[in-house]
Design an enzyme around this catalytic site. Sequence first.
Site, short mmCIF file in Angstrom:
data_model
loop_
_atom_site.label_atom_id
_atom_site.label_comp_id
_atom_site.label_asym_id
_atom_site.label_seq_id
_atom_site.Cartn_x
_atom_site.Cartn_y
_atom_site.Cartn_z
N HIS A 185 92.55 -0.82 -29.99
CA HIS A 185 93.39 0.33 -30.87
C HIS A 185 93.08 1.58 -29.95
O HIS A 185 94.00 2.30 -29.69
CB HIS A 185 92.79 0.52 -32.14
CG HIS A 185 92.99 -0.82 -33.02
ND1 HIS A 185 92.11 -1.21 -33.72
CD2 HIS A 185 94.03 -1.53 -33.39
CE1 HIS A 185 92.23 -2.08 -34.58
NE2 HIS A 185 93.78 -2.23 -34.16
N LYS B 143 96.46 -6.85 -49.68
CA LYS B 143 95.72 -7.36 -48.73
C LYS B 143 94.21 -7.11 -49.18
O LYS B 143 93.83 -6.07 -49.54
CB LYS B 143 95.97 -6.45 -47.48
CG LYS B 143 96.12 -7.34 -46.05
CD LYS B 143 96.85 -6.52 -45.22
CE LYS B 143 96.65 -7.21 -43.58
NZ LYS B 143 97.63 -6.61 -42.77
N ARG C 247 99.91 -8.03 -27.95
CA ARG C 247 98.75 -8.54 -27.13
C ARG C 247 99.44 -9.99 -26.62
O ARG C 247 98.82 -10.43 -25.83
CB ARG C 247 97.81 -8.99 -28.15
CG ARG C 247 96.77 -7.83 -28.44
CD ARG C 247 96.05 -8.01 -29.57
NE ARG C 247 96.94 -8.12 -30.97
CZ ARG C 247 96.40 -8.19 -32.11
NH1 ARG C 247 95.30 -8.32 -32.43
NH2 ARG C 247 97.16 -8.08 -33.01
N SER D 117 90.89 -6.99 -34.61
CA SER D 117 90.18 -6.86 -35.69
C SER D 117 89.74 -8.15 -36.54
O SER D 117 88.62 -8.43 -37.14
CB SER D 117 90.66 -5.94 -36.79
OG SER D 117 90.98 -4.61 -36.10
P1 ADP Z 1 98.16 -4.33 -38.52
O1 ADP Z 1 97.61 -5.28 -39.72
O2 ADP Z 1 99.13 -3.71 -39.01
O3 ADP Z 1 98.49 -5.39 -37.47
P2 ADP Z 1 95.94 -3.77 -36.85
O4 ADP Z 1 94.91 -2.79 -37.19
O5 ADP Z 1 95.51 -5.35 -36.63
O6 ADP Z 1 97.21 -3.75 -37.94
O7 ADP Z 1 96.88 -3.39 -35.49
C1 ADP Z 1 97.37 -2.18 -35.52
C2 ADP Z 1 98.19 -2.11 -34.09
O8 ADP Z 1 97.27 -2.11 -33.12
C3 ADP Z 1 99.12 -3.41 -33.72
O9 ADP Z 1 100.07 -2.90 -33.24
C4 ADP Z 1 98.44 -4.53 -33.17
O10 ADP Z 1 99.24 -5.31 -32.40
C5 ADP Z 1 97.66 -3.41 -32.09
N1 ADP Z 1 96.62 -3.83 -31.48
C6 ADP Z 1 95.60 -4.58 -32.15
N2 ADP Z 1 94.57 -5.01 -31.33
C7 ADP Z 1 95.09 -4.63 -30.03
C8 ADP Z 1 94.44 -4.73 -28.79
N3 ADP Z 1 93.37 -5.50 -28.59
N4 ADP Z 1 95.06 -4.10 -27.88
C9 ADP Z 1 96.36 -3.60 -28.11
N5 ADP Z 1 96.88 -3.40 -29.14
C10 ADP Z 1 96.15 -3.88 -30.24
#
Ligand code: ADP
Length: 159
Positions: A25, A49, A98, A135
Amino acid sequence: MKTPASNGQRIAVFPGSFDPVTIGHASIVRRALPLFDRLVVAIGENSTKRYMFPLEQRLAWLKATFSNLPGVEAISFKGLTADLCVERGAKYIVRGLRNSTDHGSERSIALMNHALRGVETIFLPALPEHAHISSTIVRELIANKADVSAFVPDAVRLP
Ligand code: ADP
């Protein structure tokens, strides 16, 4: 288009759960920031959620992680991301991709946000060194008492 909330600034929203924020992130935030005047990193509150970390904790970690970046603001919000964008004068949403699974689901969401509010989504590809970090996997590691310090920003302190 100039809106009252934007003051002519180029504003983007980076929405997510950030449960917890990872270095993946953080990389997206740093890479997106030069494209905009302001980036609003926004935790969506989804009552259906289940999260590992409470909203206050996730928000505190986001704020601490980006406190040294003046153009970044961390907030939480309820409701649709597209509505948050209008409220904030943001014409853009930033999302990280990703893999092809991310691409498939993100495409529909992006088109819906465009249809709803004319908001464009800007996709940044995950850097190869971050493509395996999510995450979900970090939570799995935490649940099994593994050391996750290599995958989360320094601000994320775990007992
Ligand atoms: P959501 O539940 O909306 O997917 P996340 O917190 O999991 O929320 O992810 C938020 C954003 O960050 C999404 O666009 C996701 O694809 C991106 N993201 C998560 N992990 C990575 C990573 N390792 N590299 C690049 N982008 C990421």
